[in-house]
Design a protein around this motif. Structure first.
Motif, PDB file in Angstrom:
ATOM      1  N   ILE A 219       0.839  -1.202   0.000  1.00  0.00           N
ATOM      2  CA  ILE A 219       0.000   0.000   0.000  1.00  0.00           C
ATOM      3  C   ILE A 219       0.874   1.252   0.000  1.00  0.00           C
ATOM      4  N   GLY A 220       1.978   1.224   0.742  1.00  0.00           N
ATOM      5  CA  GLY A 220       2.901   2.366   0.734  1.00  0.00           C
ATOM      6  C   GLY A 220       3.539   2.574  -0.629  1.00  0.00           C
ATOM      7  N   MET A 221       3.957   1.483  -1.285  1.00  0.00           N
ATOM      8  CA  MET A 221       4.560   1.598  -2.604  1.00  0.00           C
ATOM      9  C   MET A 221       3.522   2.054  -3.635  1.00  0.00           C
ATOM     10  N   ARG A 222       2.291   1.632  -3.460  1.00  0.00           N
ATOM     11  CA  ARG A 222       1.240   2.088  -4.363  1.00  0.00           C
ATOM     12  C   ARG A 222       1.030   3.584  -4.220  1.00  0.00           C
TER      13      ARG A 222
ATOM     14  N   ALA B 147       3.825   5.261  -6.072  1.00  0.00           N
ATOM     15  CA  ALA B 147       3.616   5.163  -7.518  1.00  0.00           C
ATOM     16  C   ALA B 147       2.548   6.142  -7.988  1.00  0.00           C
ATOM     17  N   TYR B 148       1.491   6.276  -7.209  1.00  0.00           N
ATOM     18  CA  TYR B 148       0.425   7.208  -7.594  1.00  0.00           C
ATOM     19  C   TYR B 148       0.949   8.640  -7.622  1.00  0.00           C
TER      20      TYR B 148
ATOM     21  N   THR C 208       3.631   8.917 -10.605  1.00  0.00           N
ATOM     22  CA  THR C 208       3.350   8.444 -11.961  1.00  0.00           C
ATOM     23  C   THR C 208       1.899   8.630 -12.394  1.00  0.00           C
ATOM     24  N   TYR C 209       0.938   8.395 -11.491  1.00  0.00           N
ATOM     25  CA  TYR C 209      -0.451   8.275 -11.918  1.00  0.00           C
ATOM     26  C   TYR C 209      -1.355   9.413 -11.474  1.00  0.00           C
ATOM     27  N   SER C 210      -0.830  10.374 -10.753  1.00  0.00           N
ATOM     28  CA  SER C 210      -1.663  11.513 -10.382  1.00  0.00           C
ATOM     29  C   SER C 210      -1.978  12.346 -11.620  1.00  0.00           C
TER      30      SER C 210
END
Length: 379
Positions: free
Chosen positions: A93-96, A99-100, A103-105
């Motif tokens: 969950i921390g790595m997600r 990443a968000y 990269t994905y925001s």
């Protein structure tokens, strides 16, 4: 209406479950006492559907190990040791979240689109086009150097030695009246490096290596350009893939806890705290006595059909003075008894609650033949 007798009739719950873990492990926690505990159901399906929730902060999923544990804790009947699963889940969950944010925001995706796909201010600045231009410039540089090497006569020829010819001139001045001397000398030297050089081939090697790097960069940039062109699909797909991997860890952690699937009473405890259990091995039994089946064989002269109404009257021997008790139901299943005439194997569905909510008959109760009568109303 006709009357029959209970040859062999007993009470079974409509709902019962032997709770077990889908994984091996050692039991860390069980309420004490667990046997006889009245339990309320927990809707695991609802929990599963909400596992991907991100809450107010879109970067972080809500259901980490502590949230799952605190939510299920009031309903948990047994729990395994699961520290490694908790650690893997919280790490993911921390790595997600990282990443968000990187990269994905929306902000990062917009910047990626500008760099790789659509720079409104200058279309020549998008990365895959810059790499393509760089490849063209490298080609020109390689060709120009080859022309220069060819003009100097070193194209395809190795350089082994460096030759140097040097001429020295000197004039010796003397005092007035003296003789003046002029001296001229020539010096010739040859030097050799530690290795031979082949400039034209070295130029080819640099060119080919540069072209390989450019092609790889171009492919990566072009792929990113296509991702950015379809940013509404590609980036959400990647983020969803991350979330599905985390979902596996969330479910794996949930699988280390047993919760009742329906309201009822714990009527059996087969393993205790500290015991090792294998996947599928029963730990506790939960039974719901609100609705029961009367299961067994009855003696009835007549045709018995599904949906026939049944009223069972008996004396419960554990009741004060052998109190007469009635329970009513409907035939859910019926089959002729092979070994004797006028006997039927039946399942009778009954509501097992009085007007004030007390159970009418206990689970696993066996009706006595002498004191039990069965009135049947055919459909």
């Amino acid at each position: 209406m006709a009357t029959g007798k209970a040859v062999n009739l007993r009470v079974r719950p409509v709902q019962s479950a032997d709770l077990c873990y889908p994984v091996d492990g050692t039991i860390l926690f069980q309420p004490d006492p667990l046997l006889g505990k009245t339990v309320q159901p927990y809707n695991l399906n609802g929990l599963y559907q909400g596992l991907g929730t991100a809450g107010g902060d879109k970067s972080r999923l809500v259901w980490d190990s502590s949230t799952i544990r605190s939510t299920l804790q009031p309903h948990v009947l047994s729990a395994l040791r699961a520290e490694s699963v908790k650690a893997d889940l919280d790490q993911a969950i921390g790595m997600r979240q990282n990443a968000y944010l990187t990269t994905y925001s929306d902000t990062v995706v917009a910047l990626a689109r500008r760099i790789y796909f659509d720079d409104p201010s200058d279309q020549t600045r998008v990365l895959h086009r810059l790499v393509s231009d760089l490849e063209g410039d490298t080609f020109v540089l390689h060709g120009t150097l080859n022309d220069l090497y060819l003009a100097d006569g070193v194209w395809g020829n190795p350089i082994k030695k460096a030759k140097t010819d040097t001429t020295f001139s000197s004039v010796l001045h003397v005092p007035t009246g003296g003789v003046e001397y002029n001296n001229t000398a020539t010096s010739h030297s040859e030097t050799m490096g530690y290795e031979y050089r082949l400039p034209s081939v070295e130029n080819d090697i640099r060119y080919r290596r540069a072209m390989i790097g450019h092609r790889q960069e171009f492919l990566a940039a072009f792929r990113m350009k296509e991702m950015c062109a379809n940013a509404g699909v590609t980036f959400p797909n990647e983020l969803a893939a991350f979330d599905q991997q985390i979902r596996k860890l969330q479910v794996a952690y949930i699988d280390t806890m047993l919760v009742p699937p329906f309201a009822g009473v714990v009527t059996g405890v087969f393993r205790n705290t500290g015991d090792f259990v294998s996947a599928g091995q029963p730990v506790a039994r939960v039974e719901d006595d609100k609705s029961v089946y009367l299961v067994g064989t009855i003696k009835y002269r007549g045709m018995l059909r599904v949906n026939s109404k049944v009223s069972v009257s008996t004396k419960l021997f554990d009741a004060p003075g052998g109190q007469q008790t009635n329970i009513e139901g409907v035939v859910s299943s019926v089959r002729g008894h092979d070994s004797a005439d006028e006997q039927w194997d039946v399942l009778i569905l009954c509501s097992n609650r009085t007007a004030v909510g007390d159970p009418i008959v206990p689970l696993n109760y066996n009706f006595d033949f002498e004191s039990t009568t069965i009135d049947i109303t055919a459909v």
